[in-house]
Design a protein around this motif. Structure first.
Motif, PDB file in Angstrom:
ATOM      1  N   LEU A  91      77.119  62.538 -86.551  1.00  0.00           N
ATOM      2  CA  LEU A  91      76.639  61.970 -85.293  1.00  0.00           C
ATOM      3  C   LEU A  91      75.875  63.047 -84.539  1.00  0.00           C
ATOM      4  CD1 LEU A  91      79.900  60.839 -85.708  1.00  0.00           C
ATOM      5  CD2 LEU A  91      78.838  59.171 -84.205  1.00  0.00           C
ATOM      6  N   ARG A  92      74.569  62.855 -84.482  1.00  0.00           N
ATOM      7  CA  ARG A  92      73.710  63.833 -83.828  1.00  0.00           C
ATOM      8  C   ARG A  92      73.871  63.763 -82.311  1.00  0.00           C
ATOM      9  NH1 ARG A  92      72.162  67.587 -87.543  1.00  0.00           N
ATOM     10  NH2 ARG A  92      71.188  66.625 -89.392  1.00  0.00           N
ATOM     11  N   HIS A  93      73.545  64.878 -81.686  1.00  0.00           N
ATOM     12  CA  HIS A  93      73.595  64.933 -80.229  1.00  0.00           C
ATOM     13  C   HIS A  93      72.646  63.907 -79.614  1.00  0.00           C
ATOM     14  CE1 HIS A  93      74.381  66.643 -76.337  1.00  0.00           C
ATOM     15  NE2 HIS A  93      73.119  67.014 -76.149  1.00  0.00           N
ATOM     16  N   SER A  94      71.617  63.528 -80.367  1.00  0.00           N
ATOM     17  CA  SER A  94      70.625  62.544 -79.908  1.00  0.00           C
ATOM     18  C   SER A  94      71.117  61.106 -80.074  1.00  0.00           C
ATOM     19  CB  SER A  94      69.330  62.716 -80.695  1.00  0.00           C
ATOM     20  OG  SER A  94      69.561  62.508 -82.085  1.00  0.00           O
ATOM     21  N   LYS A  95      72.386  60.930 -80.570  1.00  0.00           N
ATOM     22  CA  LYS A  95      73.033  59.621 -80.753  1.00  0.00           C
ATOM     23  C   LYS A  95      72.633  58.935 -82.066  1.00  0.00           C
ATOM     24  CE  LYS A  95      75.239  59.778 -76.835  1.00  0.00           C
ATOM     25  NZ  LYS A  95      76.707  60.007 -76.813  1.00  0.00           N
ATOM     26  N   THR A  96      71.798  59.573 -82.864  1.00  0.00           N
ATOM     27  CA  THR A  96      71.517  59.010 -84.183  1.00  0.00           C
ATOM     28  C   THR A  96      72.682  59.329 -85.117  1.00  0.00           C
ATOM     29  OG1 THR A  96      70.332  61.006 -84.883  1.00  0.00           O
ATOM     30  CG2 THR A  96      69.037  59.223 -83.868  1.00  0.00           C
ATOM     31  N   VAL A  97      72.807  58.524 -86.175  1.00  0.00           N
ATOM     32  CA  VAL A  97      73.924  58.678 -87.110  1.00  0.00           C
ATOM     33  C   VAL A  97      73.390  58.797 -88.532  1.00  0.00           C
ATOM     34  CG1 VAL A  97      76.043  57.652 -88.024  1.00  0.00           C
ATOM     35  CG2 VAL A  97      75.440  57.316 -85.614  1.00  0.00           C
TER      36      VAL A  97
ATOM     37  N   SER B  47      81.702  54.274 -85.510  1.00  0.00           N
ATOM     38  CA  SER B  47      80.595  54.983 -84.861  1.00  0.00           C
ATOM     39  C   SER B  47      80.613  54.769 -83.352  1.00  0.00           C
ATOM     40  CB  SER B  47      79.254  54.511 -85.430  1.00  0.00           C
ATOM     41  OG  SER B  47      79.172  54.771 -86.805  1.00  0.00           O
ATOM     42  N   ALA B  48      80.877  53.530 -82.936  1.00  0.00           N
ATOM     43  CA  ALA B  48      80.906  53.217 -81.506  1.00  0.00           C
ATOM     44  C   ALA B  48      82.047  53.952 -80.809  1.00  0.00           C
ATOM     45  CB  ALA B  48      81.048  51.708 -81.304  1.00  0.00           C
ATOM     46  N   ALA B  49      83.203  54.029 -81.462  1.00  0.00           N
ATOM     47  CA  ALA B  49      84.363  54.691 -80.860  1.00  0.00           C
ATOM     48  C   ALA B  49      84.093  56.177 -80.639  1.00  0.00           C
ATOM     49  CB  ALA B  49      85.592  54.503 -81.744  1.00  0.00           C
ATOM     50  N   VAL B  50      83.420  56.807 -81.611  1.00  0.00           N
ATOM     51  CA  VAL B  50      83.118  58.236 -81.485  1.00  0.00           C
ATOM     52  C   VAL B  50      82.024  58.473 -80.454  1.00  0.00           C
ATOM     53  CG1 VAL B  50      82.316  60.279 -82.722  1.00  0.00           C
ATOM     54  CG2 VAL B  50      83.857  58.669 -83.854  1.00  0.00           C
ATOM     55  N   ASN B  51      80.970  57.666 -80.471  1.00  0.00           N
ATOM     56  CA  ASN B  51      79.871  57.848 -79.516  1.00  0.00           C
ATOM     57  C   ASN B  51      80.292  57.558 -78.082  1.00  0.00           C
ATOM     58  OD1 ASN B  51      77.573  58.768 -80.952  1.00  0.00           O
ATOM     59  ND2 ASN B  51      77.338  56.744 -81.894  1.00  0.00           N
ATOM     60  N   ALA B  52      81.355  56.767 -77.919  1.00  0.00           N
ATOM     61  CA  ALA B  52      81.810  56.413 -76.565  1.00  0.00           C
ATOM     62  C   ALA B  52      82.374  57.607 -75.813  1.00  0.00           C
ATOM     63  CB  ALA B  52      82.856  55.305 -76.644  1.00  0.00           C
ATOM     64  N   ILE B  53      82.719  58.674 -76.521  1.00  0.00           N
ATOM     65  CA  ILE B  53      83.309  59.841 -75.844  1.00  0.00           C
ATOM     66  C   ILE B  53      82.469  61.079 -76.124  1.00  0.00           C
ATOM     67  CG2 ILE B  53      85.687  59.035 -75.710  1.00  0.00           C
ATOM     68  CD1 ILE B  53      86.206  60.549 -78.309  1.00  0.00           C
TER      69      ILE B  53
ATOM     70  N   THR C  10      89.696  58.454 -81.369  1.00  0.00           N
ATOM     71  CA  THR C  10      89.295  57.579 -82.469  1.00  0.00           C
ATOM     72  C   THR C  10      90.519  56.911 -83.090  1.00  0.00           C
ATOM     73  OG1 THR C  10      87.405  59.016 -82.943  1.00  0.00           O
ATOM     74  CG2 THR C  10      88.071  57.462 -84.665  1.00  0.00           C
ATOM     75  N   LEU C  11      91.563  57.683 -83.290  1.00  0.00           N
ATOM     76  CA  LEU C  11      92.805  57.095 -83.798  1.00  0.00           C
ATOM     77  C   LEU C  11      93.296  55.994 -82.858  1.00  0.00           C
ATOM     78  CD1 LEU C  11      95.341  57.039 -85.663  1.00  0.00           C
ATOM     79  CD2 LEU C  11      96.353  58.649 -84.041  1.00  0.00           C
ATOM     80  N   GLY C  12      93.245  56.269 -81.558  1.00  0.00           N
ATOM     81  CA  GLY C  12      93.676  55.268 -80.588  1.00  0.00           C
ATOM     82  C   GLY C  12      92.855  53.995 -80.685  1.00  0.00           C
TER      83      GLY C  12
ATOM     84  N   ARG D 221      94.327  55.431 -74.533  1.00  0.00           N
ATOM     85  CA  ARG D 221      93.216  55.013 -73.641  1.00  0.00           C
ATOM     86  C   ARG D 221      92.824  56.143 -72.721  1.00  0.00           C
ATOM     87  NH1 ARG D 221      96.297  49.419 -72.982  1.00  0.00           N
ATOM     88  NH2 ARG D 221      95.267  48.251 -74.635  1.00  0.00           N
ATOM     89  N   GLY D 222      93.836  56.967 -72.342  1.00  0.00           N
ATOM     90  CA  GLY D 222      93.528  58.105 -71.491  1.00  0.00           C
ATOM     91  C   GLY D 222      92.604  59.082 -72.194  1.00  0.00           C
ATOM     92  N   ASN D 223      92.845  59.298 -73.503  1.00  0.00           N
ATOM     93  CA  ASN D 223      91.997  60.190 -74.266  1.00  0.00           C
ATOM     94  C   ASN D 223      90.583  59.672 -74.331  1.00  0.00           C
ATOM     95  OD1 ASN D 223      93.865  62.133 -74.842  1.00  0.00           O
ATOM     96  ND2 ASN D 223      94.583  61.169 -76.733  1.00  0.00           N
ATOM     97  N   ARG D 224      90.424  58.356 -74.489  1.00  0.00           N
ATOM     98  CA  ARG D 224      89.072  57.812 -74.607  1.00  0.00           C
ATOM     99  C   ARG D 224      88.312  57.877 -73.302  1.00  0.00           C
ATOM    100  NH1 ARG D 224      91.632  53.717 -77.285  1.00  0.00           N
ATOM    101  NH2 ARG D 224      91.105  52.167 -75.737  1.00  0.00           N
ATOM    102  N   SER D 225      89.048  57.942 -72.210  1.00  0.00           N
ATOM    103  CA  SER D 225      88.373  57.952 -70.901  1.00  0.00           C
ATOM    104  C   SER D 225      87.871  59.310 -70.529  1.00  0.00           C
ATOM    105  CB  SER D 225      89.337  57.427 -69.834  1.00  0.00           C
ATOM    106  OG  SER D 225      90.424  58.314 -69.679  1.00  0.00           O
ATOM    107  N   LYS D 226      88.293  60.349 -71.305  1.00  0.00           N
ATOM    108  CA  LYS D 226      87.879  61.691 -70.950  1.00  0.00           C
ATOM    109  C   LYS D 226      86.418  61.922 -71.279  1.00  0.00           C
ATOM    110  CE  LYS D 226      92.457  63.697 -71.507  1.00  0.00           C
ATOM    111  NZ  LYS D 226      93.282  64.676 -72.195  1.00  0.00           N
TER     112      LYS D 226
END
Length: 339
Positions: free
Chosen positions: A196-202, A257-263, A275-277, A334-339
């Protein structure tokens, strides 16, 4: 899949329990008969009870031994979190039973860092025992070969050589060069790790070859990618993307991919547990049916450092093996994902 040893213990305990219940029923039915018959049935019932207690003690010892083996397995997969120059690395295994057929390993290989994620077919004791053997082969070959494809080919050939029925295993092996920020890898049948690139490409790291244990002379290829500041690599076993919910839907790569890019911007360890959560929240009341393994490698953000190009290496020729030749609470997740 319950291992054969556990099945035998459960079957034996169940059989003795049924036998004890039958003896007690006969004893009640005979309570109006002769005293000698009652005494005989009482003695038989007591004998069955003692035998059942002995089986339960044996089962407790077996469970303790399996638990201790699982702790050793976890230590073999260490380190679970590492900061190495500009790179953060975090990994974890979540077995559906005490012992896992999944594994990961991070190891120093001179000036490079070796990264491995594997998935042995099956679960329980047999997969756990094969895991130790396979990790030993990987460690030895990784130190002998600078090219990941050559190392993987050697592991496959040796795995197939002396076994009538070698285990089938998927393996991702890579070498991370901190000077060039380059990852050179070979993927032998593992679900393609995501870059997952910093530019959001995968990007998907698919180059490699077949799973280990299928063909002794299998050919493997090597490919390379450069990790720029803010880039992140996520390697995982198929238990992650194939985890199902109550609607019989799989988590799949899109959700991963969405779960990782969300944080974005989080540390490797935060990405790992968030991601596990997301996976476990998706499954909800459905328990995972396969082991879950995640390995996250993240290069810290900063100014791009220009480096002189290294001497090119020719990895285009396939390598063949020689002929002789390893639930947090919802609120926390959920707390981890909100960080």
């Amino acid at each position: 899949m319950i291992t054969s040893t556990e099945e035998m213990q459960d079957f034996r305990q169940s059989g003795l329990g049924n036998r004890l219940e039958r003896e007690r029923k006969r004893e009640r039915n005979a309570s109006h008969g002769l005293p000698a018959t009652t005494r005989s049935l009482g003695s038989s019932s007591q004998s069955v009870k003692q035998e059942l207690d002995a089986v339960r003690r044996e089962q407790a010892k077996l469970q303790q031994a399996i638990y201790e083996a699982a702790q050793i397995q976890r230590k073999l997969c260490a380190p679970r979190e590492l900061v190495w120059g500009e790179f953060e690395i975090a990994g974890e295994i979540f077995p559906v039973r005490h012992l896992s057929g999944d594994f990961f390993k991070v190891m120093e290989l001179g000036s490079a860092l070796g990264l491995t994620v594997g998935d042995i077919a099956g679960k329980g004791l047999s997969a756990g025992i094969w895991q130790t053997h396979l990790m030993g082969l990987i460690r030895r070959s990784a130190r002998r070969h600078s090219d990941p494809a050559a190392a993987v080919a050697e592991v496959n050939a040796e795995l197939c050589q002396d076994q009538d029925e070698p285990p089938i295993a998927a393996l991702f092996f890579a070498r991370l060069d901190p000077k060039e920020n380059e990852l050179v890898y070979c993927n032998a049948g593992l679900p393609a790790p995501l870059l997952l690139r910093h530019s959001k490409t995968v990007e998907r790291l698919e180059k490699g070859g077949p799973m280990l244990g299928a063909m002794q002379q299998a050919a493997y290829d090597t490919a390379s990618v450069r990790l720029n500041p803010g880039d992140m690599l996520l390697a995982y076993s198929d238990g992650v993307t194939e985890c199902r919910n109550s609607e019989d839907e799989e988590f799949e790569m899109g959700r991963l991919s969405a779960a990782v890019n969300a944080i974005g911007g989080a540390s490797a360890n935060q990405v790992l547990f968030s991601t596990l959560g997301a996976v476990l929240d998706f499954a909800d009341a459905c328990s995972p049916q396969d082991d879950l393994t995640l390995l996250v490698i993240r290069r810290s953000e900063g100014t791009m450092i220009e480096r002189s190009p290294s001497h090119s290496k020719d990895f285009s020729t396939p390598h063949r093996g020689p002929t002789s030749v390893g639930r947090p609470k919802k609120a926390e997740r959920r707390g981890n994902r909100s960080k």
